[in-house]
Enzyme design. Sequence first.
Site, mmCIF file in Angstrom:
data_model
loop_
_atom_site.group_PDB
_atom_site.id
_atom_site.type_symbol
_atom_site.label_atom_id
_atom_site.label_comp_id
_atom_site.label_asym_id
_atom_site.label_seq_id
_atom_site.Cartn_x
_atom_site.Cartn_y
_atom_site.Cartn_z
ATOM 1 N N ARG A 196 0.478 -0.994 -0.432
ATOM 2 C CA ARG A 196 -0.068 -0.182 0.193
ATOM 3 C C ARG A 196 0.658 1.146 0.330
ATOM 4 N NH1 ARG A 196 -3.003 -3.090 -1.176
ATOM 5 N NH2 ARG A 196 -5.383 -2.996 -0.738
ATOM 6 N N GLU B 197 -2.733 7.465 -3.753
ATOM 7 C CA GLU B 197 -3.043 7.265 -5.125
ATOM 8 C C GLU B 197 -4.708 8.291 -6.054
ATOM 9 O OE1 GLU B 197 -2.467 3.474 -4.646
ATOM 10 O OE2 GLU B 197 -4.781 2.734 -5.748
ATOM 11 N N HIS C 84 -1.214 0.634 -9.884
ATOM 12 C CA HIS C 84 -1.976 -0.161 -9.211
ATOM 13 C C HIS C 84 -2.364 -1.745 -9.597
ATOM 14 C CE1 HIS C 84 -3.976 -0.431 -5.085
ATOM 15 N NE2 HIS C 84 -3.850 -1.980 -4.955
HETATM 16 P P1 NAP Z 1 -1.204 -11.775 4.870
HETATM 17 O O1 NAP Z 1 -1.107 -12.977 4.751
HETATM 18 O O2 NAP Z 1 -2.006 -11.463 5.712
HETATM 19 O O3 NAP Z 1 0.110 -11.087 5.224
HETATM 20 C C1 NAP Z 1 0.349 -9.828 5.345
HETATM 21 C C2 NAP Z 1 1.896 -10.008 5.927
HETATM 22 O O4 NAP Z 1 2.019 -8.558 7.134
HETATM 23 C C3 NAP Z 1 2.412 -11.304 7.296
HETATM 24 O O5 NAP Z 1 3.221 -11.197 7.280
HETATM 25 C C4 NAP Z 1 1.357 -9.845 8.677
HETATM 26 O O6 NAP Z 1 2.586 -10.892 9.853
HETATM 27 C C5 NAP Z 1 2.407 -9.380 8.363
HETATM 28 N N1 NAP Z 1 1.371 -8.062 9.272
HETATM 29 C C6 NAP Z 1 -0.112 -8.376 9.497
HETATM 30 N N2 NAP Z 1 -0.048 -6.771 9.849
HETATM 31 C C7 NAP Z 1 0.591 -6.678 10.689
HETATM 32 C C8 NAP Z 1 1.284 -5.095 11.031
HETATM 33 N N3 NAP Z 1 0.524 -4.552 11.798
HETATM 34 N N4 NAP Z 1 3.076 -4.626 10.551
HETATM 35 C C9 NAP Z 1 3.477 -5.162 10.423
HETATM 36 N N5 NAP Z 1 3.673 -6.614 9.877
HETATM 37 C C10 NAP Z 1 1.709 -6.901 9.563
HETATM 38 O O7 NAP Z 1 -1.689 -10.910 3.159
HETATM 39 P P2 NAP Z 1 -1.452 -10.695 2.198
HETATM 40 O O8 NAP Z 1 -2.057 -11.661 1.279
HETATM 41 O O9 NAP Z 1 0.211 -11.507 1.529
HETATM 42 O O10 NAP Z 1 -1.048 -9.565 1.643
HETATM 43 C C11 NAP Z 1 -0.687 -8.486 1.696
HETATM 44 C C12 NAP Z 1 -0.873 -6.778 1.186
HETATM 45 O O11 NAP Z 1 -0.758 -6.783 0.153
HETATM 46 C C13 NAP Z 1 -2.434 -7.049 1.046
HETATM 47 O O12 NAP Z 1 -2.617 -5.858 2.982
HETATM 48 C C14 NAP Z 1 -2.508 -5.429 0.948
HETATM 49 O O13 NAP Z 1 -2.507 -3.882 1.012
HETATM 50 C C15 NAP Z 1 -1.756 -6.275 -0.261
HETATM 51 N N6 NAP Z 1 -2.247 -6.150 -1.621
HETATM 52 C C16 NAP Z 1 -1.639 -5.441 -2.804
HETATM 53 C C17 NAP Z 1 -1.809 -5.696 -4.091
HETATM 54 C C18 NAP Z 1 -2.417 -4.660 -5.267
HETATM 55 O O14 NAP Z 1 -3.061 -4.686 -6.939
HETATM 56 N N7 NAP Z 1 -0.820 -3.905 -5.318
HETATM 57 C C19 NAP Z 1 -2.369 -7.266 -3.825
HETATM 58 C C20 NAP Z 1 -2.818 -8.205 -3.011
HETATM 59 C C21 NAP Z 1 -2.733 -7.760 -1.588
HETATM 60 P P3 NAP Z 1 1.882 -12.130 10.947
HETATM 61 O O15 NAP Z 1 2.435 -13.201 9.511
HETATM 62 O O16 NAP Z 1 2.586 -11.796 11.993
HETATM 63 O O17 NAP Z 1 0.255 -11.838 11.159
HETATM 64 C C1 GLV Z 2 -5.472 -5.182 -4.009
HETATM 65 O O1 GLV Z 2 -4.771 -3.766 -3.866
HETATM 66 C C2 GLV Z 2 -6.401 -5.993 -2.888
HETATM 67 O O2 GLV Z 2 -5.448 -5.274 -1.639
HETATM 68 O O3 GLV Z 2 -6.521 -6.625 -3.079
#
Ligand code: NAP
Ligand code: GLV
Length: 330
Positions: free
Chosen positions: A243, A272, A290
């Site tokens: 983000r 954004e 994005h």
């Molecule tokens: P996820 O599986 O929940 O992984 C998140 C990671 O961040 C885990 O390692 C988690 O630690 C850690 N975390 C959680 N809360 C935190 C905090 N408060 N401070 C520091 N670290 C923290 O999520 P994901 O599916 O990989 O997605 C991650 C992020 O990618 C989403 O939240 C979204 O914002 C972004 N995203 C962007 C796009 C795009 O289009 N560019 C697409 C999809 C997602 P723990 O293991 O300890 O819980």
């Molecule tokens: C995209 O940014 C998502 O969080 O799915």
Amino acid sequence: MPTDFLVTTALPDPGMTMLHEAGSVVLPRARLSSDELAEACRSGEFRVVVAQLGDIFDESLLNAATITGISNYAVGVNNIDIASATRQSIMVGNTPGVLTDATADLAMLLILGVARRCVEADQFVRSGKFTGWQPELLLGHDITGKTLGIAGFGRIGRATARRALSFGMHVAFCPRPPGDRAVADGELGEFAGKATHLSWPELIEASDFLSLHVPLTDETHHLVNGDVLSRMKTSAVLVNTARGPVVDEQALVSALSNGVIAGAGLDVYEAEPELARGLADLPNTVLLPHVGSATIAVRANMARLCAANAIAMARAEVPPHPVNPEAWNR
Ligand code: NAP
Ligand code: GLV
Ligand code: GLV
């Protein structure tokens, strides 16, 4: 009787079909302003809102809301104040998993795109400057043998690590920057012995490429600020598919302009769709709009999941992917 679904932006197929088959749907002709969204949420006219990242559900909106659920068409839910939603017994659903590989692919694309100067090279060809192979044309950097630091070792962080290992990169990670937590071998799974757990300060200094995969929260806002950038290698590249506000974008522009770090690949921006002043003028960046999850198949799977979450919530059932299941246990 309230309408089952207020859909702020039409979902790709098969989302709308699923919603229409399951209940009543209102899809406003134009995008709702924040005041109109707040009014709709407190009007008593809707059960569940099918929402997008640009729809902001803050404390004041949620405190007045009569809806019972929000189905977010995204895995990230930073557009919703989850604590307030829970207090108001409003369930939130999201779309994890189905977009993991596509987003990790995009992180690799940014890593390679910056390392190999893909945007500059493309512009070079399109502008008619290519006159033939040359020994020193557009030289970039290898990624093989380099260290990829992964901030946030969840679904997308791990999928990025898997790809990076197959490119011959060294992988290091910090699970919860700027803090830390223990990660047992069992939790590491396939990465045991292959990925190195570092503290956040260690990761900052060790990374040739630093890729962000944390959610946006109060703790991760400006996780990468001017101080962090100044502690990175001058040859390092920052990659952000998480983000925008996780990075202080104006500090990043300054670091890139002054040679504090070497490059950046960004899919997300702090304000954004606005870009920080000067960002678009920097050649050592790859800037995407994005599109982490933007493949035809992934967007259809997200739509399916988002609709399934909304349909369950309209029936007062816990959705397949609840963010705050405790919202209805109170
Ligand atoms: P996820 O599986 O929940 O992984 C998140 C990671 O961040 C885990 O390692 C988690 O630690 C850690 N975390 C959680 N809360 C935190 C905090 N408060 N401070 C520091 N670290 C923290 O999520 P994901 O599916 O990989 O997605 C991650 C992020 O990618 C989403 O939240 C979204 O914002 C972004 N995203 C962007 C796009 C795009 O289009 N560019 C697409 C999809 C997602 P723990 O293991 O300890 O819980
Ligand atoms: C995209 O940014 C998502 O969080 O799915
Ligand atoms: C380059 O194209 C080479 O063959 O080395």
